[in-house]
Design a protein around this motif. Structure first.
Motif, PDB file in Angstrom:
ATOM      1  N   ASP A   1       0.864  -1.183   0.000  1.00 36.60           N
ATOM      2  CA  ASP A   1       0.000   0.000   0.000  1.00 36.60           C
ATOM      3  C   ASP A   1       0.902   1.235   0.000  1.00 36.60           C
ATOM      4  O   ASP A   1       1.621   1.491   0.963  1.00 36.60           O
ATOM      5  N   GLU A   2       0.854   2.005  -1.093  1.00 34.96           N
ATOM      6  CA  GLU A   2       1.735   3.169  -1.209  1.00 34.96           C
ATOM      7  C   GLU A   2       0.949   4.479  -1.330  1.00 34.96           C
ATOM      8  O   GLU A   2       1.374   5.420  -2.006  1.00 34.96           O
ATOM      9  N   VAL A   3      -0.179   4.557  -0.650  1.00 37.69           N
ATOM     10  CA  VAL A   3      -0.990   5.768  -0.774  1.00 37.69           C
ATOM     11  C   VAL A   3      -0.251   7.003  -0.253  1.00 37.69           C
ATOM     12  O   VAL A   3      -0.495   8.125  -0.722  1.00 37.69           O
ATOM     13  N   PHE A   4       0.656   6.832   0.712  1.00 38.52           N
ATOM     14  CA  PHE A   4       1.390   7.966   1.274  1.00 38.52           C
ATOM     15  C   PHE A   4       2.799   8.119   0.692  1.00 38.52           C
ATOM     16  O   PHE A   4       3.594   8.908   1.212  1.00 38.52           O
ATOM     17  N   ALA A   5       3.120   7.409  -0.360  1.00 33.69           N
ATOM     18  CA  ALA A   5       4.496   7.387  -0.867  1.00 33.69           C
ATOM     19  C   ALA A   5       4.977   8.750  -1.339  1.00 33.69           C
ATOM     20  O   ALA A   5       6.190   9.009  -1.360  1.00 33.69           O
ATOM     21  N   ASP A   6       4.069   9.640  -1.714  1.00 31.56           N
ATOM     22  CA  ASP A   6       4.465  10.970  -2.195  1.00 31.56           C
ATOM     23  C   ASP A   6       4.767  11.941  -1.063  1.00 31.56           C
ATOM     24  O   ASP A   6       5.131  13.094  -1.335  1.00 31.56           O
ATOM     25  N   TYR A   7       4.638  11.497   0.187  1.00 31.29           N
ATOM     26  CA  TYR A   7       4.752  12.417   1.312  1.00 31.29           C
ATOM     27  C   TYR A   7       5.929  12.051   2.211  1.00 31.29           C
ATOM     28  O   TYR A   7       5.763  11.809   3.405  1.00 31.29           O
TER      29      TYR A   7
END
Length: 385
Positions: free
Chosen positions: A198-204
């Motif tokens: 799960d990489e939903v926060f990968a941009d942060y």
């Protein structure tokens, strides 16, 4: 009438939720330091552009594809890069739905998945609703969070079907290291497991170490089946526009996508308008994310300045994501502490126990909170922790 055993035994709220509901019924002010809905956080959305994206003639057409429209999948592939193709993707209405499809794909009732903890409590219910068991495997903290790879291997049993990791983790912010990734994929290949990332926060990324794995897409040919999940909710801070996706790589990718398409074809849940708007919405995402990152950094700096005045309190490193773990003297249980803060100050926090943080002595705060409210909330709660 009989109800499924997959449901909770009851729906009574916990003590913190009950107290919060009572305060709101009484119209008492609550300062929420747990907010995770970016549309309630004062960001400047490009409203005209979003409306235009959702009002093109294409939103009136319906041409269902179980994988999702090719135009939308091409937009997602281009957004991610790393050689991702439209042919590698399946669109979903949300990452939660993506988990549901993957659990249907990978397991039979009674099978299990392994989830390193601390982690988001939703996994337990997403698995249970598909008849699976989510088994937590504790990670450990030493200067930063680490997966306990030995414990993960020891936890694999005859009915284990997959390992779920969140990169970066919610709420610890832990990015997988490149070494952890290599060990995880080798473990899954050795034991015949799938790896869900799960990489939903990968941009942060915030305080990310040099050895972090920015994305599982860095590995173009993993030795095991890899399913990467993400979506507009975090990538563009647009949770109201329900679009998620699963990128499939590794062993058996083509067959797995074919099976996922069969499952998705039973629901066809992704709306035509959001698929038609996907390319334009993803083009707007970088500017929206920059506002979010600025907020996260500003609130983290505010917290550090406040903690300097309260040396008995500390925070854990925030490698990425939208949350921070506040460490406090464990003079009472985490849930009791959060309840005390709510009742005495009107400030809502999350107890660490909600996320299976070990022991007591942690609160989880949202760095997404509007800056003035975040500062005011800290001024209320830090002196009495």
């Amino acid at each position: 009438m009989h109800l499924s055993s997959r449901l909770p035994h009851g729906f009574e709220p916990n003590a913190l939720s009950a107290a919060l509901a009572r305060m709101r019924r009484e119209s008492r002010d609550v300062l929420d330091l747990t907010v995770s809905n970016p549309t309630r956080c004062g960001f400047a959305y490009p409203e005209t552009d979003i409306r235009a994206a959702l009002s093109t003639p294409a939103v009136l057409a319906y041409d269902p594809d179980p994988l999702g429209s090719r135009v939308a999948r091409e937009a997602v592939a281009a957004h991610h890069g790393h050689g991702l193709r439209a042919e590698d993707l399946l669109l979903t209405a949300s990452t939660s739905e993506g988990y549901g499809l993957l659990f249907k794909l990978l397991g039979d009732p009674g099978d299990e998945i392994l989830v390193p903890s601390p982690s988001y409590p939703l996994f337990e219910w997403l698995a249970r609703l598909e008849g699976l068991h989510a088994r937590p495997v504790p990670s450990y903290f030493h200067d930063r969070w680490h997966l306990d790879l030995g414990a993960l291997e020891d936890a694999v049993g005859p009915r284990t079907r997959a390992i779920v990791v969140v990169n970066p983790n919610n709420p610890t912010g832990h990015f997988l290291s490149k070494g952890e990734w290599d060990a995880l994929t080798a473990l899954c290949a050795r034991r015949g497991l799938a790896l869900l990332v799960d990489e939903v926060f990968a941009d942060y990324a915030l305080e990310a170490p040099a050895d972090r794995l920015p994305t599982a897409l860095d590995d173009a040919a993993p030795p095991c089946p890899v399913f990467l999940l993400s979506g507009l909710s975090k990538v563009a801070a647009l949770p109201q526009l329900k679009l998620g996706w699963i990128a499939v790589r590794g062993v058996g990718a083509e067959a797995h996508l074919e099976a996922l398409a069969f499952l998705a074809d039973q629901y066809l849940s992704v709306s035509a308008p959001v698929q038609a708007a996907a390319q334009a919405l993803l083009a707007l995402a970088p500017a929206i994310r920059s506002q979010v990152r600025a907020r996260l950094s500003a609130n983290l700096a505010t917290l550090d300045a406040a903690l300097a005045r309260h040396p008995r309190l500390t925070r854990l490193p925030v490698e990425g994501g939208w949350s921070v773990l506040l460490r406090r003297p464990a003079v009472d249980a985490d849930e009791a502490c959060a309840l005390r803060l709510l009742e005495q100050t009107g400030v809502l926090t999350h107890p660490g126990s909600f996320f299976d943080l070990p022991g007591d002595g942690h609160l989880v705060l949202s760095l997404l909170t509007p800056e003035t409210g975040f500062r005011e909330g800290l001024d209320c709660i830090l002196p009495i922790l």
